[in-house]
Motif scaffolding. Sequence first.
Motif, PDB file in Angstrom:
ATOM      1  N   TYR A  45      50.410  47.333  28.043  1.00  0.00           N
ATOM      2  CA  TYR A  45      49.230  47.976  28.602  1.00  0.00           C
ATOM      3  C   TYR A  45      48.308  48.574  27.538  1.00  0.00           C
ATOM      4  O   TYR A  45      47.160  48.892  27.822  1.00  0.00           O
ATOM      5  CB  TYR A  45      49.639  49.083  29.579  1.00  0.00           C
ATOM      6  CG  TYR A  45      50.559  48.600  30.653  1.00  0.00           C
ATOM      7  CD1 TYR A  45      50.101  47.771  31.664  1.00  0.00           C
ATOM      8  CD2 TYR A  45      51.910  48.942  30.645  1.00  0.00           C
ATOM      9  CE1 TYR A  45      50.946  47.303  32.644  1.00  0.00           C
ATOM     10  CE2 TYR A  45      52.762  48.482  31.629  1.00  0.00           C
ATOM     11  CZ  TYR A  45      52.281  47.665  32.617  1.00  0.00           C
ATOM     12  OH  TYR A  45      53.132  47.194  33.582  1.00  0.00           O
ATOM     13  N   HIS A  47      46.597  47.574  24.834  1.00  0.00           N
ATOM     14  CA  HIS A  47      45.307  46.934  24.534  1.00  0.00           C
ATOM     15  C   HIS A  47      44.321  47.098  25.695  1.00  0.00           C
ATOM     16  O   HIS A  47      43.144  47.396  25.477  1.00  0.00           O
ATOM     17  CB  HIS A  47      45.509  45.444  24.226  1.00  0.00           C
ATOM     18  CG  HIS A  47      46.117  45.193  22.883  1.00  0.00           C
ATOM     19  ND1 HIS A  47      45.364  45.115  21.733  1.00  0.00           N
ATOM     20  CD2 HIS A  47      47.402  45.022  22.511  1.00  0.00           C
ATOM     21  CE1 HIS A  47      46.161  44.897  20.704  1.00  0.00           C
ATOM     22  NE2 HIS A  47      47.412  44.840  21.150  1.00  0.00           N
ATOM     23  N   SER A  48      44.789  46.916  26.932  1.00  0.00           N
ATOM     24  CA  SER A  48      43.907  47.025  28.096  1.00  0.00           C
ATOM     25  C   SER A  48      43.385  48.446  28.276  1.00  0.00           C
ATOM     26  O   SER A  48      42.192  48.651  28.533  1.00  0.00           O
ATOM     27  CB  SER A  48      44.646  46.592  29.366  1.00  0.00           C
ATOM     28  OG  SER A  48      45.018  45.246  29.279  1.00  0.00           O
ATOM     29  N   SER A  51      40.755  49.196  25.648  1.00  0.00           N
ATOM     30  CA  SER A  51      39.494  48.515  25.943  1.00  0.00           C
ATOM     31  C   SER A  51      38.710  49.233  27.036  1.00  0.00           C
ATOM     32  O   SER A  51      37.499  49.432  26.914  1.00  0.00           O
ATOM     33  CB  SER A  51      39.782  47.069  26.357  1.00  0.00           C
ATOM     34  OG  SER A  51      38.588  46.404  26.657  1.00  0.00           O
ATOM     35  N   ILE A  52      39.369  49.641  28.080  1.00  0.00           N
ATOM     36  CA  ILE A  52      38.706  50.347  29.191  1.00  0.00           C
ATOM     37  C   ILE A  52      38.116  51.676  28.697  1.00  0.00           C
ATOM     38  O   ILE A  52      36.957  51.991  28.980  1.00  0.00           O
ATOM     39  CB  ILE A  52      39.683  50.569  30.364  1.00  0.00           C
ATOM     40  CG1 ILE A  52      40.000  49.223  31.029  1.00  0.00           C
ATOM     41  CG2 ILE A  52      39.116  51.563  31.373  1.00  0.00           C
ATOM     42  CD1 ILE A  52      41.164  49.264  31.995  1.00  0.00           C
TER      43      ILE A  52
END
Length: 143
Positions: A45, A47-48, A51-52
């Motif tokens: 999780y 990286h996601s 990014s968010i």
Amino acid sequence: MAYDVHQLLAMSQTELDDLFRASPAGDIPDGGAEGTAIIAPGTKYTHSIASIINHFGWQGKVFDAQKGSLKNKVLPFGIEAVVARVYKDDSWFDGKECIVLDYSDTSVLAHYIRDEIRLIGPGFYLGKVYWGKERLIDFCLQF
């Protein structure tokens, strides 16, 4: 060893802690830096989440070394807001010298936040965020 954002996002919390512990404070930076939040380090999780947060919440910081201050780049447009004092002091993490980003006297919103950063490569800092004395997350800054 030279590090990059992707390597830090793949590290475990223990690896990030060891890297912070082994790194010097470095000089107080000057100018703009791209920031990356490191939450749930070493998981699928990380990286996601980074990014968010980077797109919608926090993009980095702009330092003024001469004044000993900074502003965070926030919201989707990178508005410079949320001021902090910047100085060197002992780390709450391990008692060794670090660069402190102190919001206690400069921000109503982030009054209880303290960041600590250390130099892990040329123009590249690893940081830890505290709420009061409780450590929350890690982040990195690339100049």
